[in-house]
Design an enzyme around this catalytic site. Structure first.
Site, PDB file in Angstrom:
ATOM      1  N   ASN A 216       0.812  -1.117  -0.105  1.00 19.16           N
ATOM      2  CA  ASN A 216      -0.203  -0.026  -0.294  1.00 19.16           C
ATOM      3  C   ASN A 216       0.607   1.658   0.334  1.00 19.16           C
ATOM      4  O   ASN A 216       1.459   1.322  -0.680  1.00 19.16           O
ATOM      5  CB  ASN A 216      -0.806   0.241   0.873  1.00 19.16           C
ATOM      6  CG  ASN A 216      -0.060  -0.345   2.120  1.00 19.16           C
ATOM      7  OD1 ASN A 216       1.010   0.300   2.760  1.00 19.16           O
ATOM      8  ND2 ASN A 216      -0.895  -0.133   3.840  1.00 19.16           N
ATOM      9  N   GLN A 261      -9.092  -6.824 -15.970  1.00 14.13           N
ATOM     10  CA  GLN A 261      -8.368  -6.394 -15.108  1.00 14.13           C
ATOM     11  C   GLN A 261      -8.466  -5.281 -14.480  1.00 14.13           C
ATOM     12  O   GLN A 261      -8.281  -4.530 -13.385  1.00 14.13           O
ATOM     13  CB  GLN A 261      -7.708  -4.847 -16.496  1.00 14.13           C
ATOM     14  CG  GLN A 261      -6.157  -4.780 -16.406  1.00 14.13           C
ATOM     15  CD  GLN A 261      -5.714  -5.399 -16.119  1.00 14.13           C
ATOM     16  OE1 GLN A 261      -5.105  -6.532 -16.539  1.00 14.13           O
ATOM     17  NE2 GLN A 261      -4.874  -5.223 -15.041  1.00 14.13           N
ATOM     18  N   HIS A 264      -9.619  -6.204 -10.540  1.00 14.05           N
ATOM     19  CA  HIS A 264      -8.664  -6.168  -9.000  1.00 14.05           C
ATOM     20  C   HIS A 264      -9.074  -4.488  -8.367  1.00 14.05           C
ATOM     21  O   HIS A 264      -8.108  -4.821  -6.959  1.00 14.05           O
ATOM     22  CB  HIS A 264      -7.228  -4.879 -10.568  1.00 14.05           C
ATOM     23  CG  HIS A 264      -6.546  -6.648 -10.265  1.00 14.05           C
ATOM     24  ND1 HIS A 264      -5.981  -7.665  -9.923  1.00 14.05           N
ATOM     25  CD2 HIS A 264      -5.995  -7.350 -11.784  1.00 14.05           C
ATOM     26  CE1 HIS A 264      -4.980  -8.609 -10.528  1.00 14.05           C
ATOM     27  NE2 HIS A 264      -5.226  -8.028 -11.521  1.00 14.05           N
ATOM     28  N   GLU A 329       0.474  -1.368 -19.154  1.00 19.72           N
ATOM     29  CA  GLU A 329       1.584  -2.566 -18.379  1.00 19.72           C
ATOM     30  C   GLU A 329       0.825  -4.181 -18.495  1.00 19.72           C
ATOM     31  O   GLU A 329       1.877  -4.656 -19.354  1.00 19.72           O
ATOM     32  CB  GLU A 329       0.636  -2.782 -16.950  1.00 19.72           C
ATOM     33  CG  GLU A 329       0.937  -3.649 -16.427  1.00 19.72           C
ATOM     34  CD  GLU A 329       0.267  -4.237 -15.072  1.00 19.72           C
ATOM     35  OE1 GLU A 329      -0.798  -3.951 -15.157  1.00 19.72           O
ATOM     36  OE2 GLU A 329       0.511  -5.045 -13.951  1.00 19.72           O
ATOM     37  N   HIS A 330      -0.151  -3.869 -19.873  1.00 22.70           N
ATOM     38  CA  HIS A 330      -0.340  -5.128 -20.263  1.00 22.70           C
ATOM     39  C   HIS A 330      -0.664  -5.082 -22.004  1.00 22.70           C
ATOM     40  O   HIS A 330      -2.171  -4.106 -22.044  1.00 22.70           O
ATOM     41  CB  HIS A 330      -1.650  -6.200 -19.846  1.00 22.70           C
ATOM     42  CG  HIS A 330      -1.218  -6.783 -18.169  1.00 22.70           C
ATOM     43  ND1 HIS A 330      -1.545  -6.060 -16.890  1.00 22.70           N
ATOM     44  CD2 HIS A 330      -0.872  -7.719 -17.581  1.00 22.70           C
ATOM     45  CE1 HIS A 330      -1.469  -6.516 -15.937  1.00 22.70           C
ATOM     46  NE2 HIS A 330      -0.348  -7.657 -16.578  1.00 22.70           N
ATOM     47  N   ASP A 363      -0.970 -13.984 -15.931  1.00 19.55           N
ATOM     48  CA  ASP A 363      -1.126 -13.509 -14.618  1.00 19.55           C
ATOM     49  C   ASP A 363      -0.621 -15.023 -13.655  1.00 19.55           C
ATOM     50  O   ASP A 363      -0.406 -15.012 -12.785  1.00 19.55           O
ATOM     51  CB  ASP A 363      -2.249 -13.694 -13.365  1.00 19.55           C
ATOM     52  CG  ASP A 363      -2.888 -11.680 -13.852  1.00 19.55           C
ATOM     53  OD1 ASP A 363      -2.067 -11.414 -14.346  1.00 19.55           O
ATOM     54  OD2 ASP A 363      -4.217 -11.844 -14.473  1.00 19.55           O
ATOM     55  N   HIS A 422      44.895  11.555 -10.071  1.00 17.29           N
ATOM     56  CA  HIS A 422      44.324  10.617 -11.112  1.00 17.29           C
ATOM     57  C   HIS A 422      45.309  10.163 -12.289  1.00 17.29           C
ATOM     58  O   HIS A 422      46.114   8.914 -12.957  1.00 17.29           O
ATOM     59  CB  HIS A 422      43.402  11.354 -11.669  1.00 17.29           C
ATOM     60  CG  HIS A 422      41.819  11.059 -11.405  1.00 17.29           C
ATOM     61  ND1 HIS A 422      41.432  11.330 -10.190  1.00 17.29           N
ATOM     62  CD2 HIS A 422      40.651  10.068 -11.772  1.00 17.29           C
ATOM     63  CE1 HIS A 422      40.446  11.017  -9.711  1.00 17.29           C
ATOM     64  NE2 HIS A 422      40.111   9.681 -10.112  1.00 17.29           N
TER      65      HIS A 422
END
Lengths: 434, 434
Positions: A216, A261, A264, A329-330, A363, A422
């Site tokens: 969360n 979807q 969810h 995302e998908h 999934d 250096h």
């Protein structure tokens, strides 16, 4: 009913811009609370964990039935409770995820270039990883597999799972998934306090080097705060799907995918782009029909109403630039020839090709990972993989001859940057014996 | 004089623990200031950039000599000012970095598993990347190459460089490096305001998808704040080197390498682990000697005094676990047979193998990247590479036969997780025609 857009409309560009810049998450400013919790855990260790768990999760670690660490017996007892069909499905999923991810192990490299400089790298696994698993209804056994299996494949020796346990209880299927994935170190803690414990360690919990897994707003803020002390995976936002469909589709199938979807989270987003307005119309009706019988229809309905969209385009080629701007995302390619579109995908977490690859297969049991970049972050990041659990050490090797050749340029640049030591560390090897 | 530790001492473990948990950075709480700057740039765009640049950098964008965007003419004029030997060295460096990084392009993959499920992935470049270059003395042309070349190799189409310009001036060698790397879009802005402009865009600056490059505390806080909106690279901390040396070494060479690290920053750290106390002693004396003539001896001396250490161990095998706990950004193996030790390195950003590979070669012209994980973050992260500028889209493809085989397990898991629409999106394809 969802938003309807037609790419041929004069005001399409501004409406589309609004769609992709829609803020779906309610941002909660929890930074100050989280900073306080982290400081408390760093200072008071186990005692702070016990206090927060009593307060937020109503769990008492001094009760022998609910100690902070979930013992082997308790894991076994939980597993015994789980339907054997679920165990079988998790076992199949683990096997398929493992076998696919095994192909992701990156190769080492070492070679000499044309002047004999040796260059290369070696990959090694992160030694210890923390896996955050949310509590409540978002406590998904499939997510345990998706996070743990790539770590195992990478060769991570120690995986520490944390999961908040309201009144001490943990979803038995989550413990079963942990067992199947080979996780043995599990703590009944959650929230920012669990993230702090993983990052800094307590008397009981040795610190890890990287923390993965969703959570969360408090968990996300805590991960952001400890980033640098440990590695973290992406900050996951609400999930989304984009379906690109030609006219030759069963509208019920497309509607089912959009709703999978949408169920969810009320902040999830499901978008259909189609070349066929009639199909769009039919999908929209099918969504309304299916919503009537879905167990989570309140959530799915809210998501579809607030963030869903159907966009009509003249042809499939016109769909691709829109898809890349959405960076979903998908991405489902419900078209006759998905292979023709795949090379045109620039920004997407995962592609589901053809009519028989509903996103839900990915999934669970497809074998690919379901932890994917949300909220347009596919423009710059990738889904979880074995690469997230390994790191690369580069190797450089010169002999005297190579040093002689490269030294003048190195010295020139060091001096130009005002870094005299250096320059000297190179020059000194040209003028004296080792 | 630096800290001396002997692994054989009874209190070694606690002293070593203290050494690796030393906090070298002064943490400045700039979060609130940075949040305010970001909000201002989001709201007021170019006007906010002009105001901050006037205030912090004393630069006036309305002056035709110092507009916000550095024009092609100004870049050419700067390049003409730079010593041709520096241009030649930068050109060689660019060529070597490019040729090495070209080997890092990851391959695509697609295959069918034993039941005919198609699985794979494609890599694509991030479309637009912002490159932050610090101002003042830390404005290093070599860093421009190290950040820009991997992005170019990856195929990034748009690279936007931002660099704060005190009174309008930018280090000409930095502009030369940008030109050699092929960067054409350069803005005279810095600080949190530049990061905000790259992340959110302004009237003049189109937003990018990822921001890389080092910066001060304000820049680091701004990158942390915009992480998620855009991708970011690591948050860089002060630099460090660990040299592992056997007895057969020229102490002056080792001292020069330790000081090359120490001169970066008073918070830099240089550590020597050696099997030979006499060498340790000689190196310590050589450091003191060399400090007398170094241009940056104040900085290097403070770093060596406050954070430097010499640790003696009984044999090289005993050095390796300590090295892995230190997880150094740079690891020099100044030993007869570095190849025998390399497989034992678990946590390090980069290895410099043998007596003729001073770390400074890797900073400039070795070809490997000098952007490496600091502050023990080599436990979970890697140096910058082409992989930081590409992202992976996974691909899953089932036909009816594969769906039939996997559907029961997917449905079982979806139902176990209470996701009815997920289950339905699979089941519906078994019972109706597409």
């Amino acid at each position: 009913m969802a938003l309807w857009l037609d790419a041929a409309d004069a005001d399409f560009e501004s409406a589309f811009k609004e769609l992709i810049s829609m803020k779906r998450e309610v941002s909660t400013d929890v930074g100050t609370v989280v900073d306080g919790i982290i400081a408390d855990v760093r200072k008071n260790g186990d005692a702070a964990l016990a206090a927060y768990s009593a307060r937020f999760d109503s769990v008492d670690f001094s009760n022998p039935a609910t100690p902070m660490r979930i013992g082997e017996d308790a894991i076994e007892a939980a597993v015994a409770e789980v339907d054997p069909k679920v165990i079988a499905a998790l076992t199949l999923a683990e096997k398929r995820i493992r076998s696919h991810h095994a192909r992701q192990l990156p190769p080492d490299d070492f070679y000499e270039d044309e002047i004999g400089v040796g260059l290369g790298h070696r990959w090694t696994a992160v030694e210890a990883v923390g896996l955050y698993v949310p509590g409540g209804t978002a406590s998904y056994p499939s997510s345990v597999l998706m996070n743990a299996v790539p770590a195992k494949v990478a060769g991570v020796e120690r995986i520490v799972m944390v999961v908040p346990a309201m009144k001490g209880a943990v979803n038995p299927a989550v413990l079963a998934a942990a067992k199947i994935a080979g996780i043995t170190e599990i703590y009944r803690i959650g929230g920012a306090q669990a993230v702090a414990a993983l990052a800094y360690g307590t008397e009981t919990i040795a610190p890890v080097a990287k923390i993965v897994g969703p959570g969360n707003a408090y968990v996300a803020a805590a991960k952001r705060a400890v980033f640098g002390i440990v590695g973290i995976d992406m900050i996951a936002g609400p999930s989304e799907v984009l379906v690109i469909a030609d006219g030759d589709n069963n509208p019920d199938w497309i509607a089912a995918d959009l709703l999978a979807q949408a169920e969810h989270d009320e902040a999830a987003q499901a978008i259909l782009i189609t070349t066929d307005a009639a199909l769009g119309e039919a999908v929209d009706q099918a969504v309304e029909r299916q919503l009537k019988t879905l167990p989570r229809s309140n959530i799915a309905g809210a998501s579809w109403r607030d963030f869903g969209a159907i966009i009509t385009v003249p042809d499939l080629d016109a769909a691709m630039p829109l898809a890349n701007r959405i960076a979903p995302e998908h991405l489902e390619l419900a078209v006759a020839d998905p292979d023709a579109l795949i090379p045109k995908v620039r920004n997407a977490g995962a592609i589901f090709a053809g009519h028989y690859t509903p996103e839900a297969i990915g999934d669970y049991v497809g074998g690919s990972n379901h932890v994917l970049p949300t909220a347009r972050s596919a423009r710059f990041s990738s889904g979880l993989s074995v690469l997230d659990f390994v790191k690369r050490t580069s190797i450089l090797r010169l002999g005297p001859e190579q040093l002689n050749k490269l030294a003048p340029s190195a010295i020139e640049l060091a001096e130009c940057e005002g870094l005299g030591a250096h320059a000297k560390s190179v020059a000194i090897r040209l003028n004296s014996k080792g």
